[in-house]
Design an enzyme around this catalytic site. Structure first.
Site, PDB file in Angstrom:
ATOM      1  N   ASP A   1     -96.665  30.709  48.352  1.00  9.36           N
ATOM      2  CA  ASP A   1     -97.026  31.420  47.123  1.00  9.36           C
ATOM      3  C   ASP A   1     -97.844  30.617  46.123  1.00  9.36           C
ATOM      4  OD1 ASP A   1     -95.155  29.842  45.701  1.00  9.36           O
ATOM      5  OD2 ASP A   1     -94.636  31.551  44.437  1.00  9.36           O
ATOM      6  N   GLU A   2     -98.415  29.495  46.571  1.00  8.44           N
ATOM      7  CA  GLU A   2     -99.224  28.677  45.657  1.00  8.44           C
ATOM      8  C   GLU A   2    -100.551  28.327  46.291  1.00  8.44           C
ATOM      9  OE1 GLU A   2     -97.541  24.946  44.263  1.00  8.44           O
ATOM     10  OE2 GLU A   2     -95.573  25.837  44.560  1.00  8.44           O
TER      11      GLU A   2
ATOM     12  N   ASP B   1     -99.920  30.509  41.139  1.00  2.59           N
ATOM     13  CA  ASP B   1     -98.534  30.537  41.630  1.00  2.59           C
ATOM     14  C   ASP B   1     -97.926  31.917  41.370  1.00  2.59           C
ATOM     15  OD1 ASP B   1     -95.795  28.161  41.281  1.00  2.59           O
ATOM     16  OD2 ASP B   1     -95.771  30.215  42.005  1.00  2.59           O
TER      17      ASP B   1
HETATM   18  P1  TTP Z   1     -91.440  29.186  43.781  1.00  2.69           P
HETATM   19  O1  TTP Z   1     -92.892  29.366  43.456  1.00  2.69           O
HETATM   20  O2  TTP Z   1     -90.826  27.873  43.544  1.00  2.69           O
HETATM   21  O3  TTP Z   1     -90.582  30.232  42.948  1.00  2.69           O
HETATM   22  P2  TTP Z   1     -90.882  31.713  42.537  1.00  2.69           P
HETATM   23  O4  TTP Z   1     -92.252  32.164  42.916  1.00  2.69           O
HETATM   24  O5  TTP Z   1     -89.780  32.558  43.079  1.00  2.69           O
HETATM   25  O6  TTP Z   1     -90.712  31.675  40.966  1.00  2.69           O
HETATM   26  P3  TTP Z   1     -91.765  31.197  39.867  1.00  2.69           P
HETATM   27  O7  TTP Z   1     -92.156  32.443  39.156  1.00  2.69           O
HETATM   28  O8  TTP Z   1     -91.004  30.261  39.012  1.00  2.69           O
HETATM   29  O9  TTP Z   1     -92.914  30.569  40.598  1.00  2.69           O
HETATM   30  O10 TTP Z   1     -91.167  29.581  45.286  1.00  2.69           O
HETATM   31  C1  TTP Z   1     -91.828  30.630  45.969  1.00  2.69           C
HETATM   32  C2  TTP Z   1     -90.895  31.363  46.913  1.00  2.69           C
HETATM   33  O11 TTP Z   1     -90.340  30.452  47.852  1.00  2.69           O
HETATM   34  C3  TTP Z   1     -89.715  32.003  46.215  1.00  2.69           C
HETATM   35  O12 TTP Z   1     -89.988  33.319  45.769  1.00  2.69           O
HETATM   36  C4  TTP Z   1     -88.640  31.964  47.245  1.00  2.69           C
HETATM   37  C5  TTP Z   1     -88.971  30.781  48.113  1.00  2.69           C
HETATM   38  N1  TTP Z   1     -88.050  29.657  47.769  1.00  2.69           N
HETATM   39  C6  TTP Z   1     -86.882  29.499  48.508  1.00  2.69           C
HETATM   40  O13 TTP Z   1     -86.637  30.248  49.458  1.00  2.69           O
HETATM   41  N2  TTP Z   1     -86.032  28.474  48.164  1.00  2.69           N
HETATM   42  C7  TTP Z   1     -86.270  27.624  47.116  1.00  2.69           C
HETATM   43  O14 TTP Z   1     -85.467  26.714  46.825  1.00  2.69           O
HETATM   44  C8  TTP Z   1     -87.480  27.798  46.361  1.00  2.69           C
HETATM   45  C9  TTP Z   1     -87.786  26.889  45.191  1.00  2.69           C
HETATM   46  C10 TTP Z   1     -88.320  28.823  46.727  1.00  2.69           C
HETATM   47 MG    MG Z   2     -93.962  31.037  42.475  1.00  2.08          MG
END
Ligand code: TTP
Ligand code: MG
Length: 360
Positions: free
Chosen positions: A107-108, A9
């Site tokens: 992103d996962e 992730d």
């Molecule tokens: P996430 O993996 O949930 O968040 P992240 O990568 O920003 O943070 P973390 O380090 O905790 O993993 O989401 C991936 C991307 O998806 C994030 O950068 C932006 C987008 N996103 C949105 O646009 N709206 C949202 O509500 C979420 C949760 C994510």
């Molecule tokens: Mg993330």
């Protein structure tokens, strides 16, 4: 089952891309979302850097509230083209590590390394290599969880962010989990948490300590699934599309319980759109359409309709959903969650053509 599953992730993905491209933003509070307009702007945060999270900012928070807490932050509008390019580069690298690769969102991803690594030590070496490669070629950091199941790997990847590697081995994962907050379990969000708290379940250890039958009595099928997740009984395979897949579904919880027909229908419309993006991508046609509805107090109902033939038709689905919803129209309780599920699936390459044609 002794599998070696990785969940990867990216760390604060959108914000990380902006910090990569603008060195002056590094180690600052970077917030991606709508324009805050000095606190009067509308919209919510997409994501923010870890520095911004120290001020309590998080994805989904109204931008006006974020501005109150962090007026000195760097507020940026999202540049999806750039994020999409970075995501593709990352996924290309990850997919080289195993034929069993499954991307989730942008992103996962999950990787099954059971056939390529002998043990956790080797899997960890691979994880380090992945991090190095992504850092060098794309300029981003990624956190990785390694565990015997997909859901445990997902919990693990979140434990040492940013740029962490967390191992949950079959012999120690319960010890590592027991003192963690239940919200770390996928499927227990801020709202669901309240129902668990009411029953005295606050830590993952509280779930580990009760028999599965009690979880079923308290929370139905959802409770059973949560119990299986934390006990390591999640047999789902890492696959882009599972032929054996029985259904495809999506659901959403309301920010506040509601009985406003328009909000409920607009939410169902969003869910319908979302599932269709997936069924179109995977050429899936469905025959059975189900509506799931959860009222305040956690009572959950499912109603289904099976059509005489397979379809892939967004508008038709909404008509069926409306029909199924009618049964609940006399219920005075507020609605907490709605969901749509398609089952009786068929993979049909022709369906895509018609669908694209309809879209055009
Ligand atoms: P996430 O993996 O949930 O968040 P992240 O990568 O920003 O943070 P973390 O380090 O905790 O993993 O989401 C991936 C991307 O998806 C994030 O950068 C932006 C987008 N996103 C949105 O646009 N709206 C949202 O509500 C979420 C949760 C994510
Ligand atoms: Mg993330």
């Amino acid at each position: 089952m002794n599998r070696l599953i990785l969940h990867c992730d990216l760390d604060c993905f959108f914000a990380a891309v902006e910090m990569r491209d603008n060195p002056q933003f590094r180690r600052k509070s970077v917030i991606i979302g709508a324009d805050p307009r000095e606190g009067k702007g509308r919209g919510v945060i997409s994501t923010c850097s870890y520095e911004a999270r120290k001020f309590g900012l998080h994805s989904g928070m109204p931008i006006s509230q974020a501005y109150l807490r962090c007026p000195h932050g760097i507020y940026l509008r999202p540049n999806f083209k750039k994020y999409s390019k970075a995501s593709k580069q990352v996924m290309e690298i990850l997919s080289r590590y195993s034929k069993d690769f499954q991307q989730i969102g942008n992103d996962e991803a999950y990787l099954d390394l059971t056939d390529t690594c002998l043990n956790y030590k080797e899997a960890k070496e691979n994880a380090k290599k992945i991090q190095r490669e992504i850092c060098e070629s794309v300029g981003l950091t990624i956190s990785i969880g390694i565990a015997p199941t997909k859901s445990l790997a997902k919990i693990a990847s979140d434990c040492n962010k940013p740029n962490g590697i967390t191992l949950f081995k079959p012999e120690n994962f319960k010890v590592l989990l027991k003192d963690m907050e239940i919200t770390r379990v996928p499927g227990i969000g801020k709202k669901t948490k309240v129902y668990f708290y009411k029953k005295g379940i606050k830590k993952i250890g509280d779930i580990l300590n009760i028999p599965v039958s009690k979880m079923v009595n308290l929370f139905g099928e959802h409770g059973k699934w949560i119990w299986k997740v934390v006990n390591g009984f999640d047999n789902r395979k890492v696959k882009e599309f599972q032929e054996e897949r029985k259904s495809i579904s999506a659901e959403r919880t309301f920010l506040e319980d509601t009985n406003d027909f328009n909000s409920i229908f607009s939410k169902l419309g969003d869910i319908n759109e979302k599932i269709h993006r997936s069924v179109i991508k995977h050429h899936i046609a469905y025959k059975t359409i189900s509506l799931k509805i959860r009222f305040e107090g956690y009572q959950t109902y499912t109603r289904s309709k099976t059509l005489p033939f397979h379809i892939q038709d967004k508008d038709r689905v909404m008509v069926v959903i409306l029909e199924l919803f009618r049964e609940f129209s006399n219920n005075m309780k507020k609605v907490r969650l709605v969901g749509i599920r398609f089952s009786n699936l068929e993979r049909n390459h022709k369906v895509r053509q018609t669908d694209l044609f309809n879209y055009a």
